[in-house]
Design a protein around this motif. Structure first.
Motif, PDB file in Angstrom:
ATOM      1  N   GLU A 315      -3.842  40.748  36.988  1.00 40.57           N
ATOM      2  CA  GLU A 315      -3.656  42.112  36.496  1.00 40.57           C
ATOM      3  C   GLU A 315      -4.682  43.046  37.135  1.00 40.57           C
ATOM      4  O   GLU A 315      -4.371  44.175  37.510  1.00 40.57           O
ATOM      5  N   TRP A 318      -3.629  43.678  40.623  1.00 40.65           N
ATOM      6  CA  TRP A 318      -2.494  44.612  40.568  1.00 40.65           C
ATOM      7  C   TRP A 318      -2.991  46.037  40.375  1.00 40.65           C
ATOM      8  O   TRP A 318      -2.522  46.973  41.020  1.00 40.65           O
ATOM      9  N   ARG A 368       7.919  35.257  45.585  1.00 35.15           N
ATOM     10  CA  ARG A 368       8.422  34.953  46.914  1.00 35.15           C
ATOM     11  C   ARG A 368       7.416  35.353  47.985  1.00 35.15           C
ATOM     12  O   ARG A 368       7.387  34.812  49.079  1.00 35.15           O
ATOM     13  N   GLY A 371       2.846  39.749  47.569  1.00 38.12           N
ATOM     14  CA  GLY A 371       3.105  41.077  47.000  1.00 38.12           C
ATOM     15  C   GLY A 371       3.896  40.984  45.709  1.00 38.12           C
ATOM     16  O   GLY A 371       3.547  41.596  44.702  1.00 38.12           O
ATOM     17  N   GLU A 372       4.961  40.188  45.713  1.00 36.78           N
ATOM     18  CA  GLU A 372       5.762  40.047  44.494  1.00 36.78           C
ATOM     19  C   GLU A 372       4.935  39.407  43.371  1.00 36.78           C
ATOM     20  O   GLU A 372       5.025  39.809  42.211  1.00 36.78           O
ATOM     21  N   VAL A 375       2.783  42.171  41.905  1.00 33.07           N
ATOM     22  CA  VAL A 375       3.538  43.195  41.191  1.00 33.07           C
ATOM     23  C   VAL A 375       4.046  42.647  39.863  1.00 33.07           C
ATOM     24  O   VAL A 375       3.974  43.306  38.838  1.00 33.07           O
ATOM     25  N   LYS A 376       4.528  41.394  39.866  1.00 32.37           N
ATOM     26  CA  LYS A 376       5.170  40.860  38.656  1.00 32.37           C
ATOM     27  C   LYS A 376       4.218  40.097  37.742  1.00 32.37           C
ATOM     28  O   LYS A 376       4.484  39.924  36.570  1.00 32.37           O
ATOM     29  N   ARG A 377       3.131  39.588  38.270  1.00 31.17           N
ATOM     30  CA  ARG A 377       2.149  38.857  37.460  1.00 31.17           C
ATOM     31  C   ARG A 377       2.813  37.943  36.422  1.00 31.17           C
ATOM     32  O   ARG A 377       2.640  38.133  35.217  1.00 31.17           O
TER      33      ARG A 377
ATOM     34  N   TRP B  68      16.002  44.953  41.535  1.00 28.50           N
ATOM     35  CA  TRP B  68      15.584  43.922  40.580  1.00 28.50           C
ATOM     36  C   TRP B  68      16.558  42.745  40.582  1.00 28.50           C
ATOM     37  O   TRP B  68      17.758  42.938  40.475  1.00 28.50           O
ATOM     38  N   TRP B  72      13.409  40.220  47.618  1.00 27.68           N
ATOM     39  CA  TRP B  72      12.135  40.947  47.595  1.00 27.68           C
ATOM     40  C   TRP B  72      11.906  41.529  48.980  1.00 27.68           C
ATOM     41  O   TRP B  72      12.013  40.832  49.984  1.00 27.68           O
ATOM     42  N   ARG B 108      16.346  43.164  31.241  1.00 29.66           N
ATOM     43  CA  ARG B 108      14.917  42.913  31.137  1.00 29.66           C
ATOM     44  C   ARG B 108      14.247  43.965  30.252  1.00 29.66           C
ATOM     45  O   ARG B 108      13.400  43.654  29.413  1.00 29.66           O
ATOM     46  N   ALA B 307       7.221  48.886  45.595  1.00 28.93           N
ATOM     47  CA  ALA B 307       7.295  47.528  45.059  1.00 28.93           C
ATOM     48  C   ALA B 307       6.969  47.501  43.569  1.00 28.93           C
ATOM     49  O   ALA B 307       7.286  46.541  42.886  1.00 28.93           O
ATOM     50  N   PHE B 308       6.333  48.550  43.066  1.00 29.21           N
ATOM     51  CA  PHE B 308       5.791  48.504  41.698  1.00 29.21           C
ATOM     52  C   PHE B 308       6.838  48.816  40.634  1.00 29.21           C
ATOM     53  O   PHE B 308       7.988  49.085  40.949  1.00 29.21           O
ATOM     54  N   GLY B 309       6.378  48.821  39.398  1.00 29.61           N
ATOM     55  CA  GLY B 309       7.229  49.076  38.257  1.00 29.61           C
ATOM     56  C   GLY B 309       7.625  47.775  37.603  1.00 29.61           C
ATOM     57  O   GLY B 309       7.973  46.809  38.272  1.00 29.61           O
TER      58      GLY B 309
END
Lengths: 395, 395
Positions: A315, A318, A368, A371-372, A375-377, B68, B72, B108, B307-309
């Motif tokens: 986090e 991020w 993947r 970066g992913e 972002v997703k943590r 989403w 990726w 989600r 990439a964020f959000g």
């Protein structure tokens, strides 16, 4: 004899390649495109769809201050650093330092993938060395899960708190203490040479390191950084001094900022940031380009100073990428570097990484690309310490 | 006939009291200190240790742009708003708008506690009204889980993209479209009166609302806010106009900022923020004190722009509190207000809240206080839409 561990099909960071890792006796034995499980009888973790990376490092926190797992406080904090430091008078009222809270937080950090923690423990005439003892007890009991190193931290100042210098000297000889701390030698302590002389001499005598919390912004903080560089040079302590926060770096004019970064590089002084709140971001890329080691930590986590902090280093990384507006993978990546190899460089961890011969402190989590992952943590994480799986995702 | 639902022992926000809620036919029937299950045969959820709160609201996102659940992308984004808008040429290459991606993201959001979504759907000569149709299909299929409202959004401008005005007029008559969008009428579109006249007239004819993305900072954005207020007054559209982003509010001198806030209050124009990156925070408290409705959303979520959000509105509210350095419960609380009642006021949701007679759109999640809920953002959440449990935490 521990059973070997084979991690298959993961995307290995920072190698940036798909590879299998064979782990024996707590060490990464082999990294290869494909390792046949038949050749190496081992527990196998299928890391397909996951990033395999070195253990996350919490480079700056305060386990002795946390209330984690304890009561939730609606009321806390104060407006200035000095007022917050004065909150230490309320520590006893809240049962701090508290081994139970520190232990609960440390185990949460482990579950989130942290394999190494630097924690700053208050040392002052009131608490004495009790915080160091309490935290060392917690660290010893969790030694199989996570490595904890302590900074003996004169939170109440040195000039302002007579007797602290002697306590720091004692603390420096205690097991688990790797560094002597400091706090705003001018802005808070009021007499920078008294504090700096004391902590540098104590560290020099004990052969340990220095980690100074420098919140003072602007030209005051810049001047203190110059003083710190002078002491570093005078005592030959290059590679052994860290400045935490270093808000001055982001609050002075570009010319002075450039001069400070050059000074850090010249004296091999490292930096740790906690990305606090909305404070101006440090000049990440300028520091990295100058070769200044840069690490990160959560700082306060659910304590009298602040309700915030989660203990999750993904986090925190991020937050660096997000606040820096690094919108795509190539830009995001340095944030993960800072939370791993960057902090490892500041803490000078031995055999850290994902190469053969490195200690097997690893995290595996869905993603993947790096970066992913950031972002997703994802909450699902496998955590490996000294070659042993110490946390598995809930099925 | 749906079975009634009884939520017991929770801490109800924003009532700030422990209470039980009895839900019948999609509506909150009773809120009382204790409701005896024997008196009301109902499914019972034990919310002890949890906050019970009205459904979270995603007030600004782009379901039609999201990738989403799709591939990726390592490479994405561009440096300026204009360059990012030009990325729409790559939408087709990525199969956008994509009902599958939009549906995956929407579900989600539901699992994270969002019960209402305002999404901005591109309308331009290239995509025509197809985005609106695709998203409406997704919204219809998820209608039992979440309420989705669309803004017909001229992402490519109105002055710059001839034919868009006519498309917006058609879009305004389509089911699910509640507002006409706009985008930087000066800084991007180049001819503010052409855009503003078009969107206000279309909205006025159709009896719908306005939601303008105003990124232009400083005095340019301030001037555009004044223009928007003039159009609002001229067409008698008070209470029907929203400005999203409104970066000008945080990038002008205090006197002009004060004037803009007064203007918003006078013309009953509301504001939505996405807390993007490190952009200066809006003056939250000044807006709230002036009675300007303030809501929030994620904006971009895994799309060509960024990439964020994450789609998590508790995370967005945490970001507001964290970046604002609101260190304790009483300070943190307004952030949760903005993500719930604040956004509900902007979107003018009917019977929103936790009082008897309100629609039973609720979230239940672990936390001893609203402050702890926001700081910890637990993954375990019960989500109730129209009185039906649509998501339960994984056991």
């Amino acid at each position: 004899m521990r059973k070997p561990l084979l991690i298959k099909n993961g995307y290995v960071f920072p190698l940036d390649a798909r590879a299998d890792l064979l782990i024996r006796d707590g060490v990464i034995d082999t990294v290869a495109p494909s390792i046949d499980p038949a050749q190496a009888p081992a527990e196998v973790i299928d890391a397909a769809g996951c990033i395999v990376m070195p253990g996350l490092i919490e480079a700056h926190c305060h386990l002795d201050k946390t209330l984690w797992s304890g009561p939730w406080l609606a009321e806390r904090s104060a407006s200035t650093i000095a007022e917050r430091i004065a909150l230490k008078n309320r520590n006893a009222e809240h049962g701090l330092p508290n081994a139970g809270y520190a232990d609960a937080l440390l185990r949460r950090m482990v579950a989130l993938g942290t394999t190494h923690v630097r924690t700053h423990t208050d040392v002052d005439p009131e608490v004495g060395l009790r915080g160091i003892e309490v935290i060392q007890g917690v660290a010893d009991r969790a030694a199989d899960l996570v490595t904890v190193e302590q900074v003996a931290f004169p939170q109440s100042g040195v000039a302002k708190a007579p007797g602290t210098r002697e306590l720091l000297r004692e603390a420096a000889r205690m097991p688990g203490v790797v560094a002597i701390g400091g706090v705003d030698p001018a802005g808070y302590d009021g007499d920078p040479h008294v504090q700096l002389r004391a902590i540098f001499e104590v560290a020099d005598e004990a052969g340990c390191k220095i980690d100074i919390h420098l919140h003072d912004p602007g030209t005051l903080g810049a001047w203190e950084m110059e003083l710190i560089a002078q002491y570093t040079k005078a005592l030959g302590m290059q590679d052994r001094v860290t400045i935490s926060h270093a808000f001055a770096l982001s609050t002075v004019e570009p010319d002075l900022q450039r001069r400070l970064i050059d000074l850090l590089a010249e004296h091999r002084i490292s930096i740790i940031t906690a990305l606090p709140y909305d404070r101006p971001l440090l000049p990440t890329h300028l520091l990295l380009e100058a070769g200044v080691p840069l690490g990160m930590g959560n700082d306060n986590i659910d304590d009298l100073w602040s309700a915030f902090g989660s203990g999750d280093m993904l986090e925190r990384a991020w937050l660096l990428a997000y606040r820096s507006e690094w919108r795509k993978d190539a830009l995001i990546r340095p944030a993960l570097d800072v939370a791993t190899a960057g902090s490892a460089a500041v803490l000078q961890l031995d055999r850290y990484g994902v190469d053969a011969g490195c200690k097997a402190d690893l995290v595996i989590a869905p993603g993947r690309t790096p970066g992913e992952l950031l972002v997703k943590r994802p909450a699902q994480r496998w955590v490996i310490k000294n070659g042993v799986v110490v946390h598995r995702p809930v099925a």
